[in-house]
Design a protein around this motif. Structure first.
Motif, short mmCIF file in Angstrom:
data_model
loop_
_atom_site.label_atom_id
_atom_site.label_comp_id
_atom_site.label_asym_id
_atom_site.label_seq_id
_atom_site.Cartn_x
_atom_site.Cartn_y
_atom_site.Cartn_z
N TYR A 135 0.74 -1.25 -0.07
CA TYR A 135 0.10 -0.02 0.02
C TYR A 135 0.76 1.27 0.00
N ARG A 136 2.07 1.21 0.83
CA ARG A 136 2.86 2.35 0.55
C ARG A 136 3.42 2.43 -0.68
N ALA A 137 3.83 1.56 -1.34
CA ALA A 137 4.31 1.63 -2.69
C ALA A 137 3.38 2.19 -3.60
N LEU A 138 2.01 1.71 -3.50
CA LEU A 138 1.12 2.27 -4.42
C LEU A 138 1.11 3.81 -4.19
N ARG A 139 1.17 4.26 -2.91
CA ARG A 139 0.89 5.60 -2.63
C ARG A 139 2.00 6.42 -3.40
N ARG A 140 3.32 5.97 -3.33
CA ARG A 140 4.46 6.64 -4.02
C ARG A 140 4.01 6.43 -5.44
N GLU A 141 3.64 5.46 -6.04
CA GLU A 141 3.38 5.64 -7.66
C GLU A 141 2.27 6.41 -8.03
N LEU A 142 1.13 6.51 -7.15
CA LEU A 142 0.19 7.53 -7.55
C LEU A 142 0.38 9.08 -7.52
N ASP A 143 1.55 9.22 -6.12
CA ASP A 143 1.92 10.70 -6.26
C ASP A 143 2.69 11.08 -7.53
N GLU A 144 3.46 10.06 -7.87
CA GLU A 144 4.30 10.31 -9.21
C GLU A 144 3.51 10.41 -10.35
N MET A 145 2.36 9.73 -10.56
CA MET A 145 1.65 9.77 -11.70
C MET A 145 0.99 10.96 -11.78
N ALA A 146 0.52 11.31 -10.58
CA ALA A 146 -0.36 12.74 -10.71
C ALA A 146 0.36 13.68 -11.11
N GLY A 147 1.62 13.81 -10.52
CA GLY A 147 2.68 14.98 -10.68
C GLY A 147 2.98 15.02 -12.03
N HIS A 148 3.08 13.76 -12.70
CA HIS A 148 3.57 13.76 -13.90
C HIS A 148 2.76 14.23 -14.88
#
Ligand code: GDG
Length: 447
Positions: A296-309
């Motif tokens: 779940y922590r890994a997913l959070r990092r992935e989403l932060d990055e995608m939204a920013g991108h």
């Protein structure tokens, strides 16, 4: 008629009892309302010693709530590791990320035994017992071993895979054997029932599952939506859109909900339909859950990055294509957001049911309803055929569905919404509980 005894991992806290947040709590609140009932489960609190406690009791209207505490170590092995780190991904067909440890399974069984030890003395012979969800698969067998003779039913809120997947679990046979202690087993869809039955058959067990799709309280949610259109937050959101179409996603932060795949689909939409660039905003509301589990922590990092991108690549100084929030929004405000949304994106990779799809339909205005984009792999899909159906792994398909949703004629939106609304109104949370309990009470008692 005797009491209804509900058992779930968590028991709603006093402040959640009149205004429960999720579907399980709403459905069960209707079931316990007006009947003498007992609701047993974990308090959400930790203790240094869980064995010699007495359940804490408090009564609200006709229901007595009985809660026990767990140690930190029980919480980690039973709840985080075995229930949410193993059973959850397995049941959602994600065998690549399961992590089996014998100690976790041992503590899972011990906590189920603790529940049985603490609950058994509170039971009466004419009670009807209804146990909920994957945290408590073995509880029925443990109660029987303690001499409990009452009817015991079990309902699984998440999907259940076929034997070819389930047998990956080293303790699968033992867990299935123990499930034969239930008088009735309910799952969400016909597919889940047939999968679970394939497991029972492969192991020559006499148990059988049937499907009981869960619903919501559409009148209550619809009224909340209408009332809250004028709420300050909803008005501020509306004003900030400046005429752009609102695409709404609401999901607990969970890899089963397909959020990265959905955002990828939205980006494909922005690339594929440049003529609509600047005309939409995706509001993705994703309260953090299970932060103690690594995936779940890994997913959070992935989403932060995608939204920013996406915002950096596609946005402009006066438009961000995606607004991504990880805080929870109050339920009544959420209802207002649903009411003003033009499109709902509900694209789980797998889901037991998915109540958000039903809430969106309940919240829409009959005069100008929005379009529902729904994953064909959600448990809600067989009931909600009038949605724009997508395969959540097909980002081009999601892009095309978004395009179809924002350009759909009023007539077609109304036709689809009316059919969806009929289903959501017929199959409510209260009907779901009645159907299950009526059938449980009619079963022949096992000895
Ligand atoms: C499990 C199964 C099955 C979400 N964000 C906020 C918020 N929510 C509410 C939604 C909805 C509930 O949480 C989520 O229900 P779902 O059904 O979508 O999903 P799970 O939590 O995974 O539930 C599922 C369900 O059990 C019932 O059987 O349908 O398949 O996985 O009600 O609106 N509520 C508030 N703020 C938020 O930010 N207040």
């Amino acid at each position: 008629m005797g009491r209804l005894v509900v058992v779930s991992n968590r028991v709603p806290a006093p402040r959640e009892r009149n205004q429960p947040a999720g579907g399980l709590a709403v459905g069960l609140r209707d079931a316990v309302r007006g009947t003498e009932s007992l609701w047993f489960g974990w308090s959400g609190r930790h203790t240094s010693q869980s064995k010699d406690q007495t359940p804490k009791l408090d009564t609200h209207e006709s229901c007595t709530y009985a809660t026990i505490d767990l140690t930190r170590s029980e919480y980690e092995h039973f709840y985080e590791n075995f229930s949410n780190g193993l059973l959850w991904p397995l049941c959602h067909y994600r065998i690549g990320i399961i992590n089996y440890k014998r100690l976790d399974y041992q503590v899972y069984r011990e906590v189920n035994a603790l529940f049985a030890d603490q609950l058994a003395p509170l039971l009466r012979e004419d009670d009807t017992i209804w146990i909920h969800d994957y945290h408590l698969f073995p509880l029925g067998a443990k109660l029987r071993r303690r001499g409990v003779k009452a009817k015991i039913g079990f309902f699984l809120h998440i999907p259940f895979p076929p034997w070819s997947v389930t047998r990956v679990l080293p303790c699968a046979e033992e867990m299935l054997r123990e499930m034969a202690a239930y008088d009735l087993i309910g799952v969400q869809t016909a597919e889940d029932a047939s999968n679970m039955n394939s497991c029972f058959e492969a192991n020559n067990l006499p148990a059988r599952a049937a499907h009981f799709p869960i619903g919501i309280d559409p009148v209550e949610f619809g009224e909340q939506a209408v009332r809250n259109v004028m709420a300050e937050e909803v008005q501020r959101l509306h004003a900030s859109l400046r005429g752009r179409k609102l695409i709404l996603g609401v999901d607990r932060l969970d890899y089963s909900k397909g959020i990265p795949e959905r955002i990828h689909g939205y980006e494909t939409f922005l690339n594929r339909y440049p003529e609509h660039k600047g005309e939409t905003v995706l509001l993705q509301i994703t309260p953090v859950s299970r932060a103690g589990v690594a995936s779940y922590r890994a997913l959070r990092r992935e989403l932060d990055e995608m939204a920013g991108h996406i915002n950096a690549m596609h946005g402009n100084f006066d438009w961000s294509p995606i607004r991504y929030l990880t805080q929870s929004v109050p339920r009544e405000v959420l209802a207002g957001f649903h009411r003003i949304a033009d499109v709902a994106l509900v694209t789980p990779l797998r889901d037991g049911m998915n109540l958000v799809a039903k809430e969106f339909v309940a919240a829409q205005s009959p005069d100008d309803p929005g379009a529902l984009i729904l994953s064909s792999l959600a448990g809600a899909a067989p009931e909600m055929e009038e949605a724009l159906m997508v395969n959540p792994y097909d980002h081009e398909g999601i892009a095309d569905a978004i395009h179809a949703g924002i350009t759909m004629s009023l007539e077609e939106r109304q036709r689809r919404w009316q059919a969806l609304h009929r289903d959501v109104t017929q199959n409510t949370a209260a009907n779901w509980a009645d159907r299950f309990l009526d059938m449980l009470r009619e079963t022949e008692r096992q000895e």
